[in-house]
Design a protein around this motif. Structure first.
Motif, PDB file in Angstrom:
ATOM      1  N   MET A  38     -54.583 -11.157  69.097  1.00  0.00           N
ATOM      2  CA  MET A  38     -53.674 -10.407  69.965  1.00  0.00           C
ATOM      3  C   MET A  38     -54.465  -9.756  71.082  1.00  0.00           C
ATOM      4  O   MET A  38     -55.651  -9.512  70.955  1.00  0.00           O
ATOM      5  CB  MET A  38     -52.983  -9.275  69.179  1.00  0.00           C
ATOM      6  N   ASP A  39     -53.752  -9.417  72.160  1.00  0.00           N
ATOM      7  CA  ASP A  39     -54.362  -8.575  73.174  1.00  0.00           C
ATOM      8  C   ASP A  39     -54.065  -7.118  72.812  1.00  0.00           C
ATOM      9  O   ASP A  39     -53.638  -6.813  71.711  1.00  0.00           O
ATOM     10  CB  ASP A  39     -53.850  -8.930  74.569  1.00  0.00           C
ATOM     11  N   GLU A  40     -54.268  -6.221  73.739  1.00  0.00           N
ATOM     12  CA  GLU A  40     -54.093  -4.794  73.439  1.00  0.00           C
ATOM     13  C   GLU A  40     -52.640  -4.371  73.301  1.00  0.00           C
ATOM     14  O   GLU A  40     -52.354  -3.219  73.010  1.00  0.00           O
ATOM     15  CB  GLU A  40     -54.773  -3.940  74.520  1.00  0.00           C
ATOM     16  N   HIS A  41     -51.699  -5.267  73.471  1.00  0.00           N
ATOM     17  CA  HIS A  41     -50.279  -4.914  73.390  1.00  0.00           C
ATOM     18  C   HIS A  41     -49.655  -5.274  72.047  1.00  0.00           C
ATOM     19  O   HIS A  41     -48.445  -5.318  71.917  1.00  0.00           O
ATOM     20  CB  HIS A  41     -49.481  -5.578  74.516  1.00  0.00           C
ATOM     21  N   GLY A  42     -50.455  -5.540  71.032  1.00  0.00           N
ATOM     22  CA  GLY A  42     -49.925  -5.917  69.728  1.00  0.00           C
ATOM     23  C   GLY A  42     -49.936  -4.755  68.747  1.00  0.00           C
ATOM     24  O   GLY A  42     -50.854  -3.932  68.756  1.00  0.00           O
ATOM     25  N   TRP A  43     -48.895  -4.690  67.932  1.00  0.00           N
ATOM     26  CA  TRP A  43     -48.750  -3.625  66.938  1.00  0.00           C
ATOM     27  C   TRP A  43     -48.218  -4.211  65.636  1.00  0.00           C
ATOM     28  O   TRP A  43     -47.416  -5.127  65.656  1.00  0.00           O
ATOM     29  CB  TRP A  43     -47.748  -2.573  67.418  1.00  0.00           C
ATOM     30  N   VAL A  60     -44.674  -6.462  60.127  1.00  0.00           N
ATOM     31  CA  VAL A  60     -44.224  -7.294  61.233  1.00  0.00           C
ATOM     32  C   VAL A  60     -45.160  -7.077  62.412  1.00  0.00           C
ATOM     33  O   VAL A  60     -45.318  -5.952  62.898  1.00  0.00           O
ATOM     34  CB  VAL A  60     -42.771  -6.953  61.637  1.00  0.00           C
ATOM     35  N   LEU A  61     -45.797  -8.151  62.869  1.00  0.00           N
ATOM     36  CA  LEU A  61     -46.658  -8.092  64.044  1.00  0.00           C
ATOM     37  C   LEU A  61     -45.790  -8.310  65.266  1.00  0.00           C
ATOM     38  O   LEU A  61     -45.099  -9.328  65.375  1.00  0.00           O
ATOM     39  CB  LEU A  61     -47.750  -9.161  63.961  1.00  0.00           C
ATOM     40  N   VAL A  62     -45.785  -7.335  66.158  1.00  0.00           N
ATOM     41  CA  VAL A  62     -44.941  -7.403  67.343  1.00  0.00           C
ATOM     42  C   VAL A  62     -45.794  -7.282  68.595  1.00  0.00           C
ATOM     43  O   VAL A  62     -46.890  -6.725  68.573  1.00  0.00           O
ATOM     44  CB  VAL A  62     -43.854  -6.295  67.349  1.00  0.00           C
ATOM     45  N   ALA A  63     -45.257  -7.806  69.681  1.00  0.00           N
ATOM     46  CA  ALA A  63     -45.899  -7.676  70.986  1.00  0.00           C
ATOM     47  C   ALA A  63     -44.899  -7.052  71.936  1.00  0.00           C
ATOM     48  O   ALA A  63     -43.732  -7.437  71.969  1.00  0.00           O
ATOM     49  CB  ALA A  63     -46.337  -9.042  71.510  1.00  0.00           C
ATOM     50  N   GLU A  64     -45.374  -6.091  72.690  1.00  0.00           N
ATOM     51  CA  GLU A  64     -44.538  -5.476  73.709  1.00  0.00           C
ATOM     52  C   GLU A  64     -44.578  -6.365  74.944  1.00  0.00           C
ATOM     53  O   GLU A  64     -45.607  -6.946  75.260  1.00  0.00           O
ATOM     54  CB  GLU A  64     -45.065  -4.086  74.058  1.00  0.00           C
ATOM     55  N   PRO A  65     -43.454  -6.469  75.666  1.00  0.00           N
ATOM     56  CA  PRO A  65     -43.440  -7.316  76.855  1.00  0.00           C
ATOM     57  C   PRO A  65     -44.507  -6.932  77.877  1.00  0.00           C
ATOM     58  O   PRO A  65     -45.143  -7.776  78.445  1.00  0.00           O
ATOM     59  CB  PRO A  65     -42.043  -7.114  77.431  1.00  0.00           C
ATOM     60  N   SER A  66     -44.726  -5.635  78.081  1.00  0.00           N
ATOM     61  CA  SER A  66     -45.765  -5.208  79.020  1.00  0.00           C
ATOM     62  C   SER A  66     -46.170  -3.782  78.689  1.00  0.00           C
ATOM     63  O   SER A  66     -45.505  -2.830  79.048  1.00  0.00           O
ATOM     64  CB  SER A  66     -45.276  -5.284  80.467  1.00  0.00           C
ATOM     65  N   GLY A  67     -47.252  -3.648  77.973  1.00  0.00           N
ATOM     66  CA  GLY A  67     -47.752  -2.316  77.647  1.00  0.00           C
ATOM     67  C   GLY A  67     -46.874  -1.594  76.651  1.00  0.00           C
ATOM     68  O   GLY A  67     -46.287  -2.183  75.768  1.00  0.00           O
ATOM     69  N   ASN A  68     -46.750  -0.298  76.814  1.00  0.00           N
ATOM     70  CA  ASN A  68     -46.017   0.557  75.883  1.00  0.00           C
ATOM     71  C   ASN A  68     -44.571   0.679  76.324  1.00  0.00           C
ATOM     72  O   ASN A  68     -44.223   1.525  77.135  1.00  0.00           O
ATOM     73  CB  ASN A  68     -46.693   1.935  75.802  1.00  0.00           C
ATOM     74  N   VAL A  69     -43.709  -0.169  75.806  1.00  0.00           N
ATOM     75  CA  VAL A  69     -42.300  -0.205  76.203  1.00  0.00           C
ATOM     76  C   VAL A  69     -41.623   1.094  75.806  1.00  0.00           C
ATOM     77  O   VAL A  69     -41.507   1.402  74.635  1.00  0.00           O
ATOM     78  CB  VAL A  69     -41.583  -1.391  75.532  1.00  0.00           C
ATOM     79  N   GLY A  70     -41.175   1.859  76.777  1.00  0.00           N
ATOM     80  CA  GLY A  70     -40.445   3.083  76.485  1.00  0.00           C
ATOM     81  C   GLY A  70     -41.307   4.238  76.044  1.00  0.00           C
ATOM     82  O   GLY A  70     -40.805   5.327  75.813  1.00  0.00           O
ATOM     83  N   GLY A  71     -42.598   4.054  75.902  1.00  0.00           N
ATOM     84  CA  GLY A  71     -43.490   5.135  75.534  1.00  0.00           C
ATOM     85  C   GLY A  71     -43.398   5.523  74.073  1.00  0.00           C
ATOM     86  O   GLY A  71     -42.738   4.879  73.261  1.00  0.00           O
ATOM     87  N   ASP A  72     -44.104   6.596  73.739  1.00  0.00           N
ATOM     88  CA  ASP A  72     -44.171   7.068  72.354  1.00  0.00           C
ATOM     89  C   ASP A  72     -42.810   7.456  71.805  1.00  0.00           C
ATOM     90  O   ASP A  72     -42.539   7.281  70.625  1.00  0.00           O
ATOM     91  CB  ASP A  72     -45.124   8.252  72.250  1.00  0.00           C
ATOM     92  N   GLU A  73     -41.944   7.992  72.634  1.00  0.00           N
ATOM     93  CA  GLU A  73     -40.620   8.399  72.164  1.00  0.00           C
ATOM     94  C   GLU A  73     -39.816   7.191  71.682  1.00  0.00           C
ATOM     95  O   GLU A  73     -39.103   7.259  70.682  1.00  0.00           O
ATOM     96  CB  GLU A  73     -39.860   9.140  73.265  1.00  0.00           C
ATOM     97  N   ASN A  74     -39.939   6.074  72.376  1.00  0.00           N
ATOM     98  CA  ASN A  74     -39.247   4.854  71.952  1.00  0.00           C
ATOM     99  C   ASN A  74     -39.765   4.386  70.598  1.00  0.00           C
ATOM    100  O   ASN A  74     -38.992   3.959  69.751  1.00  0.00           O
ATOM    101  CB  ASN A  74     -39.398   3.756  73.001  1.00  0.00           C
ATOM    102  N   TRP A  75     -41.096   4.471  70.379  1.00  0.00           N
ATOM    103  CA  TRP A  75     -41.664   4.086  69.088  1.00  0.00           C
ATOM    104  C   TRP A  75     -41.140   4.995  67.987  1.00  0.00           C
ATOM    105  O   TRP A  75     -40.785   4.544  66.909  1.00  0.00           O
ATOM    106  CB  TRP A  75     -43.190   4.139  69.116  1.00  0.00           C
ATOM    107  N   ARG A  76     -41.112   6.313  68.236  1.00  0.00           N
ATOM    108  CA  ARG A  76     -40.616   7.252  67.223  1.00  0.00           C
ATOM    109  C   ARG A  76     -39.169   6.937  66.869  1.00  0.00           C
ATOM    110  O   ARG A  76     -38.791   6.942  65.699  1.00  0.00           O
ATOM    111  CB  ARG A  76     -40.743   8.697  67.719  1.00  0.00           C
ATOM    112  N   HIS A  77     -38.360   6.660  67.884  1.00  0.00           N
ATOM    113  CA  HIS A  77     -36.954   6.333  67.648  1.00  0.00           C
ATOM    114  C   HIS A  77     -36.834   5.052  66.819  1.00  0.00           C
ATOM    115  O   HIS A  77     -36.049   4.989  65.868  1.00  0.00           O
ATOM    116  CB  HIS A  77     -36.215   6.180  68.984  1.00  0.00           C
ATOM    117  N   THR A  78     -37.608   4.039  67.176  1.00  0.00           N
ATOM    118  CA  THR A  78     -37.552   2.760  66.467  1.00  0.00           C
ATOM    119  C   THR A  78     -37.991   2.915  65.013  1.00  0.00           C
ATOM    120  O   THR A  78     -37.322   2.424  64.094  1.00  0.00           O
ATOM    121  CB  THR A  78     -38.418   1.704  67.187  1.00  0.00           C
TER     122      THR A  78
END
Length: 117
Positions: free
Chosen positions: A24-29, A74-92
């Motif tokens: 992965m590149d740096e956009h994988g979680w 689940v290995l996921v990739a964001e379309p471009s960087g941090n989609v929606g920021g930290d708040e979006n991750w917390r919500h998800t």
């Protein structure tokens, strides 16, 4: 497994993918979720539906069941960087922890409703 085993509450966490190990590149979680007392196949389907609704691309997923606890990675990739920021991750992640309580129809209503600020 110890923290959720015997209970009803799920736990979710986010771990940055290792570029060397996960190809992965740096956009994988990695989204890691432990959910007790779930039907693995149906829960995985709903889990992937929520992840897709969050505009994340699923690259790989793992499922294990140990002592009645479903372990989902689940290995996921964001379309471009941090989609929606930290708040979006917390919500998800919060939504994923509550996912076991939703049936398919309720989930579809929730995902089709406009998001409140």
């Amino acid at each position: 497994v110890v923290e959720v085993g015997g209970g009803e509450h799920a736990m979710a966490q986010l771990v940055r993918a290792d570029p060397d190990f996960d190809d992965m590149d740096e956009h994988g979680w990695w989204i890691q979720l432990a959910a007790p007392n779930v039907r693995p196949r149906g829960f995985l389907r709903r889990l992937l539906r929520v992840i897709g609704a969050a505009n994340l691309s699923v690259l790989r997923c793992h499922l294990d069941v140990i002592e009645g606890v479903g372990l989902f990675r689940v290995l996921v990739a964001e379309p471009s960087g941090n989609v929606g920021g930290d708040e979006n991750w917390r919500h998800t992640l919060h939504a994923l922890e509550r996912l076991k309580w939703l049936d398919d129809e309720t989930l579809e209503v929730a995902l089709s409703a406009p998001r409140c600020p």
